[in-house]
Design a protein around this motif. Structure first.
Motif, PDB file in Angstrom:
ATOM      1  N   GLY A  53       0.713  -1.238   0.299  1.00 52.54           N
ATOM      2  CA  GLY A  53       0.468  -0.553   0.110  1.00 52.54           C
ATOM      3  C   GLY A  53       0.811   1.180  -0.179  1.00 52.54           C
ATOM      4  O   GLY A  53       0.121   2.172   0.153  1.00 52.54           O
ATOM      5  N   LEU A  54       1.985   1.793  -1.088  1.00 49.92           N
ATOM      6  CA  LEU A  54       2.937   2.691  -1.216  1.00 49.92           C
ATOM      7  C   LEU A  54       1.726   4.103  -1.991  1.00 49.92           C
ATOM      8  O   LEU A  54       1.204   4.404  -0.822  1.00 49.92           O
ATOM      9  CB  LEU A  54       3.951   2.231  -2.301  1.00 49.92           C
ATOM     10  N   ALA A  55       0.746   3.601  -2.275  1.00 52.13           N
ATOM     11  CA  ALA A  55      -0.159   4.591  -2.776  1.00 52.13           C
ATOM     12  C   ALA A  55      -0.513   5.032  -1.567  1.00 52.13           C
ATOM     13  O   ALA A  55      -1.445   6.288  -1.618  1.00 52.13           O
ATOM     14  CB  ALA A  55      -0.830   4.439  -4.567  1.00 52.13           C
ATOM     15  N   ASP A  56      -1.065   4.272  -0.946  1.00 49.03           N
ATOM     16  CA  ASP A  56      -2.706   4.167   0.361  1.00 49.03           C
ATOM     17  C   ASP A  56      -1.803   5.189   1.330  1.00 49.03           C
ATOM     18  O   ASP A  56      -2.607   5.820   1.950  1.00 49.03           O
ATOM     19  CB  ASP A  56      -3.004   3.304   1.141  1.00 49.03           C
ATOM     20  N   ARG A  57      -0.479   5.575   1.039  1.00 48.59           N
ATOM     21  CA  ARG A  57       0.278   6.260   2.397  1.00 48.59           C
ATOM     22  C   ARG A  57       0.679   7.211   1.605  1.00 48.59           C
ATOM     23  O   ARG A  57       0.887   8.534   2.768  1.00 48.59           O
ATOM     24  CB  ARG A  57       2.151   5.609   2.632  1.00 48.59           C
ATOM     25  N   LEU A  58      -0.011   7.887   0.527  1.00 48.76           N
ATOM     26  CA  LEU A  58       0.645   9.076  -0.052  1.00 48.76           C
ATOM     27  C   LEU A  58      -1.239   9.664   0.303  1.00 48.76           C
ATOM     28  O   LEU A  58      -1.773  10.540  -0.684  1.00 48.76           O
ATOM     29  CB  LEU A  58       0.709   9.319  -1.688  1.00 48.76           C
ATOM     30  N   THR A  59      -1.251  10.250   1.367  1.00 48.29           N
ATOM     31  CA  THR A  59      -2.856  11.192   1.278  1.00 48.29           C
ATOM     32  C   THR A  59      -3.070  12.389   1.066  1.00 48.29           C
ATOM     33  O   THR A  59      -3.506  13.677   1.336  1.00 48.29           O
ATOM     34  CB  THR A  59      -2.874  10.388   2.843  1.00 48.29           C
ATOM     35  N   ALA A  60      -1.151  13.511   1.655  1.00 48.68           N
ATOM     36  CA  ALA A  60      -1.485  14.237   1.724  1.00 48.68           C
ATOM     37  C   ALA A  60       0.259  14.729   0.732  1.00 48.68           C
ATOM     38  O   ALA A  60       1.044  14.026   0.995  1.00 48.68           O
ATOM     39  CB  ALA A  60      -1.387  14.958   3.171  1.00 48.68           C
ATOM     40  N   SER A  61       0.171  16.434   0.723  1.00 52.88           N
ATOM     41  CA  SER A  61       1.424  17.195   0.684  1.00 52.88           C
ATOM     42  C   SER A  61       1.883  18.470   0.645  1.00 52.88           C
ATOM     43  O   SER A  61       0.855  18.821   1.241  1.00 52.88           O
ATOM     44  CB  SER A  61       1.126  17.630  -1.498  1.00 52.88           C
ATOM     45  N   VAL A  62       2.844  18.375   0.866  1.00 52.76           N
ATOM     46  CA  VAL A  62       3.663  19.713   0.845  1.00 52.76           C
ATOM     47  C   VAL A  62       4.211  20.464   0.355  1.00 52.76           C
ATOM     48  O   VAL A  62       5.144  20.076  -0.001  1.00 52.76           O
ATOM     49  CB  VAL A  62       4.305  19.787   1.979  1.00 52.76           C
ATOM     50  N   THR A  87       7.203  24.036  -5.674  1.00 49.69           N
ATOM     51  CA  THR A  87       7.865  22.940  -5.393  1.00 49.69           C
ATOM     52  C   THR A  87       6.970  21.858  -4.308  1.00 49.69           C
ATOM     53  O   THR A  87       7.046  22.539  -3.328  1.00 49.69           O
ATOM     54  CB  THR A  87       9.251  23.172  -4.958  1.00 49.69           C
ATOM     55  N   ARG A  88       6.695  20.774  -5.412  1.00 50.52           N
ATOM     56  CA  ARG A  88       6.859  19.623  -4.152  1.00 50.52           C
ATOM     57  C   ARG A  88       7.321  19.634  -3.176  1.00 50.52           C
ATOM     58  O   ARG A  88       8.374  19.253  -3.537  1.00 50.52           O
ATOM     59  CB  ARG A  88       5.631  18.187  -4.160  1.00 50.52           C
ATOM     60  N   LEU A  89       7.446  19.942  -1.254  1.00 51.90           N
ATOM     61  CA  LEU A  89       8.334  19.202  -0.612  1.00 51.90           C
ATOM     62  C   LEU A  89       8.526  18.165  -0.613  1.00 51.90           C
ATOM     63  O   LEU A  89       9.664  16.950   0.327  1.00 51.90           O
ATOM     64  CB  LEU A  89       8.834  20.915   0.555  1.00 51.90           C
ATOM     65  N   ALA A  90       7.415  17.724   0.129  1.00 54.40           N
ATOM     66  CA  ALA A  90       6.956  16.229   0.877  1.00 54.40           C
ATOM     67  C   ALA A  90       5.341  16.147   0.259  1.00 54.40           C
ATOM     68  O   ALA A  90       4.769  16.033  -0.383  1.00 54.40           O
ATOM     69  CB  ALA A  90       6.756  16.710   2.231  1.00 54.40           C
ATOM     70  N   GLN A  91       5.528  14.643   0.266  1.00 48.95           N
ATOM     71  CA  GLN A  91       4.765  13.843   0.141  1.00 48.95           C
ATOM     72  C   GLN A  91       4.393  12.305   1.287  1.00 48.95           C
ATOM     73  O   GLN A  91       4.976  11.971   0.969  1.00 48.95           O
ATOM     74  CB  GLN A  91       4.701  13.608  -1.216  1.00 48.95           C
ATOM     75  N   GLY A  92       3.055  12.416   1.650  1.00 50.93           N
ATOM     76  CA  GLY A  92       3.297  10.984   2.005  1.00 50.93           C
ATOM     77  C   GLY A  92       1.744  11.376   3.310  1.00 50.93           C
ATOM     78  O   GLY A  92       0.848  11.912   3.013  1.00 50.93           O
ATOM     79  N   LEU A  93       1.886  10.818   4.461  1.00 51.34           N
ATOM     80  CA  LEU A  93       0.838   9.778   5.149  1.00 51.34           C
ATOM     81  C   LEU A  93       1.083  11.300   5.761  1.00 51.34           C
ATOM     82  O   LEU A  93       1.682  12.214   6.809  1.00 51.34           O
ATOM     83  CB  LEU A  93       1.248   8.813   5.558  1.00 51.34           C
ATOM     84  N   PHE A  94      -0.376  12.291   6.752  1.00 51.19           N
ATOM     85  CA  PHE A  94      -0.711  12.975   6.969  1.00 51.19           C
ATOM     86  C   PHE A  94      -1.132  13.062   8.260  1.00 51.19           C
ATOM     87  O   PHE A  94      -2.013  11.831   8.190  1.00 51.19           O
ATOM     88  CB  PHE A  94      -2.147  13.814   6.274  1.00 51.19           C
ATOM     89  N   ASP A  95      -0.327  13.279   9.583  1.00 52.64           N
ATOM     90  CA  ASP A  95      -0.350  12.469  10.891  1.00 52.64           C
ATOM     91  C   ASP A  95      -1.586  13.901  11.135  1.00 52.64           C
ATOM     92  O   ASP A  95      -0.604  15.170  11.713  1.00 52.64           O
ATOM     93  CB  ASP A  95       0.813  12.785  12.106  1.00 52.64           C
ATOM     94  N   VAL A 150       2.092  16.632  11.003  1.00 52.85           N
ATOM     95  CA  VAL A 150       3.015  16.362   9.650  1.00 52.85           C
ATOM     96  C   VAL A 150       3.120  15.704   8.777  1.00 52.85           C
ATOM     97  O   VAL A 150       2.004  14.694   8.881  1.00 52.85           O
ATOM     98  CB  VAL A 150       4.136  16.250  10.879  1.00 52.85           C
ATOM     99  N   VAL A 151       3.542  15.522   7.341  1.00 52.59           N
ATOM    100  CA  VAL A 151       3.190  14.923   6.393  1.00 52.59           C
ATOM    101  C   VAL A 151       4.881  13.376   6.756  1.00 52.59           C
ATOM    102  O   VAL A 151       6.038  14.394   6.843  1.00 52.59           O
ATOM    103  CB  VAL A 151       3.050  15.322   5.404  1.00 52.59           C
ATOM    104  N   THR A 152       4.310  11.796   7.149  1.00 56.98           N
ATOM    105  CA  THR A 152       5.238  11.785   7.369  1.00 56.98           C
ATOM    106  C   THR A 152       5.876  10.944   6.160  1.00 56.98           C
ATOM    107  O   THR A 152       5.323  10.812   4.998  1.00 56.98           O
ATOM    108  CB  THR A 152       4.874  10.436   7.885  1.00 56.98           C
ATOM    109  N   ASP A 153       7.140  10.780   5.948  1.00 60.38           N
ATOM    110  CA  ASP A 153       7.858   8.944   5.117  1.00 60.38           C
ATOM    111  C   ASP A 153       7.027   8.770   4.546  1.00 60.38           C
ATOM    112  O   ASP A 153       7.275   7.722   5.166  1.00 60.38           O
ATOM    113  CB  ASP A 153       9.432   9.327   5.319  1.00 60.38           C
TER     114      ASP A 153
END
Length: 258
Positions: free
Chosen positions: A103-112, A217-225, A230-233
């Motif tokens: 589930g990598l795609a499932d962990r991409l729920t938000a972007s910075v 620029t997108r600085l980060a992408q991941g699961l939003f806590d 925080v957007v996690t790795d």
């Protein structure tokens, strides 16, 4: 079959590459690096590469992700180096892990995102950001395949603030000229709310209109806590699983009689 997950960037002029352009460049890099790729079945086999939530054309990114399937095991870091050498500067492979979770795609729920608004006074940006954050809804329009669609750009924005003027080595299109810098965290919803939609919203609520196109620029992408904001790795679970597996191997070896 081994699966490897990679993080790559789109920097400088390469931010104008479309997703299809990157796909072609990446498949050429796979051939140059002689990666033992797994292929799909059927009349037109193609390399098993899964792309996840690519950034829009014209925006830079420090956090794009994909997954490849191999027929032979390879060291992720050595593979990263080979692929990075085979891609043009700007399309850089900066991280690699063996996929040990699903589930990598499932962990991409938000972007910075970072937006550099050249020619915009920071005080003017402060007022626009305050107006946007205070609004319950901010309706914007975007031309889509089925015509112009109106949607709310406010609900997907978790956090929006002005950022001090600093020379960020990761940010796309850095400049010595003063400008307003915005940082925002956006949830991945349907329809997707993009940085340009947020700019349209700032124009709607505060008449903020940068004189030149924003550098995004997108600085980060991941699961939003939700607790920390925080957007996690998204590759952290795979690293943790690899470390646990290595620890288990060491423990088992220590218990094995000589």
């Amino acid at each position: 079959m081994q699966r490897i997950r990679l993080r790559y960037t789109k920097r400088g002029r390469l931010r104008f590459t479309s997703h299809r352009d990157f796909q072609r460049a990446f498949e050429r890099a796979l051939r140059r690096a002689e990666v033992p790729m797994a292929y799909s079945a059927g009349f037109t086999p193609h390399p098993k590469v899964s792309y996840a939530n690519a950034a829009p054309t014209g925006t830079g990114s420090e956090a794009e992700y994909l997954e490849i399937a191999l027929t032979e095991a390879r060291d992720p870091q050595k593979l990263r180096e080979l692929l990075d050498e085979s891609l043009p500067t700007g399309l850089d492979i900066v991280d690699a892990v063996e996929a040990r979770t699903s589930g990598l795609a499932d962990r991409l729920t938000a972007s910075v995102w970072e937006m550099r608004l050249s020619g915009v006074d920071p005080a003017e940006a402060d007022r626009a950001v305050a107006a946007f954050n205070a609004a319950d809804t901010v309706e914007v329009q975007r031309l889509m395949k089925n015509g112009v669609r109106t949607f709310d750009a406010r609900s997907a924005v978790v956090h929006l603030e002005t950022h001090p003027e600093t020379q960020n080595p990761q940010a796309d299109r850095p400049t010595d000229q003063p400008c307003a810098i915005l940082r925002l965290v956006v949830r991945h919803v349907t329809p997707a709310v993009r940085p340009d939609d947020v700019l349209s919203g700032l124009r709607a609520v505060a008449d903020l209109a940068p004189p030149v196109p924003a550098g995004v620029t997108r600085l980060a992408q991941g699961l939003f806590d939700e607790e920390t904001g925080v957007v996690t790795d998204p590759l952290a679970p795979d690293r943790e699983a690899a470390e646990a597996f290595s620890t288990a191997d060491v423990t088992a070896a220590a218990k094995t009689p000589a």
